[in-house]
Design a protein around this motif. Structure first.
Motif, PDB file in Angstrom:
ATOM      1  N   GLY A  95       0.844  -1.191   0.000  1.00  0.00           N
ATOM      2  CA  GLY A  95       0.000   0.000   0.000  1.00  0.00           C
ATOM      3  C   GLY A  95       0.874   1.234   0.000  1.00  0.00           C
ATOM      4  N   THR A  96       0.634   2.159   0.928  1.00  0.00           N
ATOM      5  CA  THR A  96       1.492   3.331   1.080  1.00  0.00           C
ATOM      6  C   THR A  96       2.496   3.070   2.196  1.00  0.00           C
ATOM      7  OG1 THR A  96      -0.108   4.325   2.607  1.00  0.00           O
ATOM      8  CG2 THR A  96      -0.292   4.904   0.275  1.00  0.00           C
ATOM      9  N   ASP A  97       3.638   3.743   2.114  1.00  0.00           N
ATOM     10  CA  ASP A  97       4.723   3.509   3.069  1.00  0.00           C
ATOM     11  C   ASP A  97       4.349   4.062   4.442  1.00  0.00           C
ATOM     12  OD1 ASP A  97       7.073   3.009   4.343  1.00  0.00           O
ATOM     13  OD2 ASP A  97       8.331   4.202   3.009  1.00  0.00           O
ATOM     14  N   LEU A 108       3.518   0.345  11.769  1.00  0.00           N
ATOM     15  CA  LEU A 108       2.143   0.533  11.329  1.00  0.00           C
ATOM     16  C   LEU A 108       1.933  -0.063   9.941  1.00  0.00           C
ATOM     17  CD1 LEU A 108       1.632   4.266  12.394  1.00  0.00           C
ATOM     18  CD2 LEU A 108       0.951   2.209  13.658  1.00  0.00           C
ATOM     19  N   THR A 109       0.698  -0.481   9.678  1.00  0.00           N
ATOM     20  CA  THR A 109       0.299  -0.926   8.348  1.00  0.00           C
ATOM     21  C   THR A 109      -0.846  -0.042   7.874  1.00  0.00           C
ATOM     22  OG1 THR A 109      -1.204  -2.570   9.302  1.00  0.00           O
ATOM     23  CG2 THR A 109       1.030  -3.302   8.759  1.00  0.00           C
ATOM     24  N   CYS A 144       5.039  -5.359   7.242  1.00  0.00           N
ATOM     25  CA  CYS A 144       5.796  -4.159   7.624  1.00  0.00           C
ATOM     26  C   CYS A 144       6.584  -3.682   6.410  1.00  0.00           C
ATOM     27  CB  CYS A 144       6.770  -4.479   8.753  1.00  0.00           C
ATOM     28  SG  CYS A 144       6.025  -5.129  10.251  1.00  0.00           S
ATOM     29  N   ASP A 145       6.553  -2.382   6.139  1.00  0.00           N
ATOM     30  CA  ASP A 145       7.192  -1.849   4.938  1.00  0.00           C
ATOM     31  C   ASP A 145       8.710  -1.860   5.059  1.00  0.00           C
ATOM     32  OD1 ASP A 145       4.783  -1.261   3.582  1.00  0.00           O
ATOM     33  OD2 ASP A 145       4.517   0.515   4.831  1.00  0.00           O
ATOM     34  N   THR A 146       9.384  -2.264   3.986  1.00  0.00           N
ATOM     35  CA  THR A 146      10.846  -2.295   3.944  1.00  0.00           C
ATOM     36  C   THR A 146      11.326  -1.843   2.575  1.00  0.00           C
ATOM     37  OG1 THR A 146      10.933  -4.598   3.194  1.00  0.00           O
ATOM     38  CG2 THR A 146      10.949  -4.229   5.579  1.00  0.00           C
ATOM     39  N   ARG A 147      12.621  -1.552   2.503  1.00  0.00           N
ATOM     40  CA  ARG A 147      13.268  -1.161   1.252  1.00  0.00           C
ATOM     41  C   ARG A 147      14.637  -1.826   1.181  1.00  0.00           C
ATOM     42  NH1 ARG A 147      11.206   3.970  -0.763  1.00  0.00           N
ATOM     43  NH2 ARG A 147       9.605   4.799   0.635  1.00  0.00           N
ATOM     44  N   LYS A 148      15.283  -1.683   0.026  1.00  0.00           N
ATOM     45  CA  LYS A 148      16.675  -2.092  -0.066  1.00  0.00           C
ATOM     46  C   LYS A 148      17.472  -1.386   1.032  1.00  0.00           C
ATOM     47  CE  LYS A 148      17.473  -4.650  -3.907  1.00  0.00           C
ATOM     48  NZ  LYS A 148      18.357  -5.827  -4.004  1.00  0.00           N
TER      49      LYS A 148
END
Length: 366
Positions: free
Chosen positions: A141-143, A293-294, A315-319
């Motif tokens: 979704g959104t970060d 948060l989600t 849970c949002d993650t990135r490189k």
């Protein structure tokens, strides 16, 4: 659980059971393969010219390689930023990488005697904007992840325990092309002694050259850009590693300087589906953020417990988040080691259960 090496990175294939359907999602590790550019330079200091300045516009950091270092007894070098607040001390002789300094300027100075040193290579770290442009995301979704300072009042326990989490800049030789590169990952203190944990695909004994570990590398306020005072140490020894489970346990130099940041403990039991979690992380090689948060201001939970050795979560993650701890909100203990994001199928990030890592590292915990 089947783990396969494909090309130059690890692909993880697992079985996800959703109702009567079985899906086989594919995941890719989340280390930043390079967070800067390397270039040849020629710089020298000696008793006749005891200092020199290297500047690269808009650099996030500078890391120097000394190809020649000859210091007389009592003499030493410092590599510092433009303000002098980050002074990295170098002694001895022989080629070596200096610990990186933040910003676009590195000042090399010879102290207390005679000798000489030459620099032949530098790594210019990408600026924050460049890192964001290059960071591959795995956002559901959104970060919902934000700078860690944004959660100081609303999630105070999570904020406090996240102090043990650091950015890891690992200098390594890429076996694919033989070039020296720097990977941006995350690492954390595990237990009260000099022990830290990250992923094997971030820190591998077969490719590792050196590593910088940056504690408290985070914004001082939620919306500001000024950094909090921090501490940078170097990777010292790799104690044990496992490519299949994708972990590396290691020590750092100047361990005493890291004591102020505390540590995280391990929960070696199998994670439970539905348990609330959070992930302190350094996405994109940047400042520390927290994913708790989600969508809809819900709390991150363990969405899936895979058969074998992994869990899935939104849970949002990135490189750059490879090596982050997945922490239980109930116990504030580490239940998994994050290493990958999904590349197809359901939006899911993934970590290796500490229940399978702990038996491999417990005898090294001191």
């Amino acid at each position: 659980m089947l783990r396969m090496l494909t090309a130059s990175f690890l692909l993880i294939t697992g079985l996800l059971v959703t109702g009567d359907a079985i899906k086989t999602p594919t995941f890719t590790p989340q280390a930043m393969e390079s967070d800067g550019t390397q270039e040849a330079v020629s710089a020298r200091v000696d008793e006749h010219s005891p200092s020199t300045v290297i500047h690269r516009a808009d650099a996030g950091y500078l890391k120097l390689h000394f190809d020649s270092l000859h210091l007389q007894p009592g003499a030493y070098l410092t590599v510092s930023d433009s303000s002098g607040s980050q002074a990295r001390t170098i002694r001895g002789s022989g080629p070596q990488w200096a610990v990186s300094v933040e910003g676009d300027t590195a000042i090399i100075a010879l102290h207390n005697g005679s000798g000489s040193a030459t620099v032949d290579t530098l790594f210019r770290g990408y600026s924050a904007q460049e890192m964001q442009e290059r960071a591959v995301t795995n956002i559901c979704g959104t970060d919902q992840s934000q700078e860690i300072a944004c959660f100081k009042a609303t999630f105070p326990a999570e904020f406090e325990h996240s102090a043990a989490v650091a950015q890891a800049r690992i200098t390594f030789k890429d076996p694919a092309d033989g070039k020296t590169k720097i990977a941006a990952c995350t690492a954390f203190r595990i237990g009260a002694t000099n022990r830290m944990l990250t992923n094997n695909h971030c820190l591998s004994p077969s490719t590792w050259i050196s590593g910088d570990i940056l504690f408290n590398y985070q914004c001082a306020t939620c919306t500001g850009t000024e950094l909090s005072p921090g501490t940078t140490v170097a990777v010292d020894q790799i104690l044990t590693t496992d490519a299949g489970l994708d972990f590396t346990l290691f020590t750092v130099t100047d361990f005493v300087a890291t004591a102020q940041y505390g540590w995280l403990n391990v929960d070696p039991s199998t994670p439970v589906k539905g348990g609330q979690i959070y992930i302190p992380q350094h996405p994109g090689g940047g400042t520390k953020k927290l994913a708790v948060l989600t969508e809809g201001d819900g709390i991150c939970t363990v969405n899936t417990v895979y058969t074998g050795d992994m869990i899935g979560y939104e849970c949002d993650t990135r490189k750059g988040t490879s090596g982050s701890p997945v922490v239980s909100r109930q116990s504030h203990k580490v239940i998994a080691l994050h290493f990958a994001g999904s590349t197809e199928g359901p939006c899911m990030n993934i970590g290796t259960d500490m229940s399978v890592i702990w038996p491999k590292i417990k005898d090294y915990m001191g």
